[in-house]
Write a protein that holds these residues in place. Structure first.
Motif, PDB file in Angstrom:
ATOM      1  N   SER A 114       0.836  -1.199   0.000  1.00 54.64           N
ATOM      2  CA  SER A 114       0.000   0.000   0.000  1.00 54.64           C
ATOM      3  C   SER A 114       0.871   1.250   0.000  1.00 54.64           C
ATOM      4  O   SER A 114       2.009   1.242   0.453  1.00 54.64           O
ATOM      5  N   LEU A 115       0.287   2.300  -0.515  1.00 56.76           N
ATOM      6  CA  LEU A 115       0.989   3.571  -0.633  1.00 56.76           C
ATOM      7  C   LEU A 115       0.171   4.640   0.069  1.00 56.76           C
ATOM      8  O   LEU A 115      -1.003   4.838  -0.247  1.00 56.76           O
ATOM      9  N   THR A 116       0.775   5.290   1.044  1.00 57.52           N
ATOM     10  CA  THR A 116       0.169   6.467   1.647  1.00 57.52           C
ATOM     11  C   THR A 116       0.732   7.638   0.869  1.00 57.52           C
ATOM     12  O   THR A 116       1.881   8.025   1.043  1.00 57.52           O
ATOM     13  N   PHE A 117      -0.070   8.155  -0.033  1.00 56.13           N
ATOM     14  CA  PHE A 117       0.398   9.112  -1.037  1.00 56.13           C
ATOM     15  C   PHE A 117       0.111  10.545  -0.603  1.00 56.13           C
ATOM     16  O   PHE A 117      -0.995  10.877  -0.211  1.00 56.13           O
ATOM     17  N   SER A 118       1.126  11.390  -0.705  1.00 53.36           N
ATOM     18  CA  SER A 118       0.975  12.804  -0.381  1.00 53.36           C
ATOM     19  C   SER A 118       1.430  13.654  -1.556  1.00 53.36           C
ATOM     20  O   SER A 118       2.437  13.344  -2.195  1.00 53.36           O
ATOM     21  N   THR A 119       0.692  14.713  -1.825  1.00 55.40           N
ATOM     22  CA  THR A 119       1.074  15.621  -2.902  1.00 55.40           C
ATOM     23  C   THR A 119       1.542  16.979  -2.382  1.00 55.40           C
ATOM     24  O   THR A 119       1.743  17.901  -3.165  1.00 55.40           O
ATOM     25  N   ASP A 120       1.719  17.108  -1.080  1.00 60.54           N
ATOM     26  CA  ASP A 120       2.110  18.392  -0.503  1.00 60.54           C
ATOM     27  C   ASP A 120       3.437  18.901  -1.075  1.00 60.54           C
ATOM     28  O   ASP A 120       3.537  20.050  -1.501  1.00 60.54           O
TER      29      ASP A 120
END
Length: 150
Positions: free
Chosen positions: A122-128
Motif C-alpha cells: 500500500s501507498l500512503t500518497f501525499s502531494t504536498d
C-alpha cells in the motif's frame, strides 16, 4: 573537474617556484603536449539550469495526469518506469541549487518507486511536496531564463 584544475594550477605554481634562474632567463618553453592539456571550460550554472529545465519540459504537461492517477489509486508500471527514468535524468543534470525544489517536484515518483522496490504494497500518497515543488521549480526555471517554446 574543479579539483583537477586546482591540482594543475598548484603543480604549475610549485614548478615555477622550483625553476632555476637560468631557466627564467631563457624564457618559458612550451611543448605541444602541455598546450593540449588545457582544461576544458565547464558549463555555467545558468547553462546547467537551462539543461534541467529543458529536460523537465519534456514531460511537464503529462506529469499532473500521472500524479492524479496515482492519487486515485491507478498504477501502470510502464508509465511509472517512464516517469522514474525522467526523474532520474533530471536529478543527474540538476545544479546543486535545484536539488531541493526538484526533489519536491518529483516526490510522487519516488514515493511510488519505494513501493515498487519493496515488491508492492500500500501507498500512503501525499502531494504536498509536489505542489510546493511545482511552483518552486517553475520559478527556478524562469529565473534561469528558460522559455517554453510552443
Amino acid at each position: 573537474m574543479k579539483s583537477a584544475t586546482f591540482v594543475l594550477a598548484l603543480a604549475l605554481a610549485l614548478t615555477g617556484c622550483a625553476a632555476s634562474p637560468a631557466a627564467e632567463e631563457e624564457g618559458p618553453t612550451t611543448t605541444p603536449a602541455a598546450e593540449e592539456e588545457k582544461p576544458t571550460p565547464t558549463p555555467t550554472a545558468e547553462a546547467d539550469a537551462l539543461v534541467l529545465c529543458e529536460l523537465m519540459s519534456q514531460k511537464l504537461l503529462e506529469y499532473p495526469d500521472y500524479v492524479l492517477a496515482i492519487a486515485n489509486g491507478e498504477f501502470d508500471q510502464a508509465t511509472h518506469d517512464d516517469f522514474y527514468a525522467w526523474a532520474e535524468e533530471m536529478k543527474a543534470v540538476a545544479p546543486a541549487d535545484a536539488n531541493v525544489p526538484l526533489a519536491k517536484f518529483t516526490d510522487p515518483i519516488y514515493q511510488v518507486q519505494e513501493v515498487v522496490e519493496i515488491g508492492g504494497g500500500s501507498l500512503t500518497f501525499s502531494t504536498d511536496d509536489y505542489k510546493a515543488g511545482n511552483l518552486e521549480i517553475m520559478e527556478y526555471c524562469v529565473d534561469a531564463g528558460f522559455n517554453v517554446d510552443n
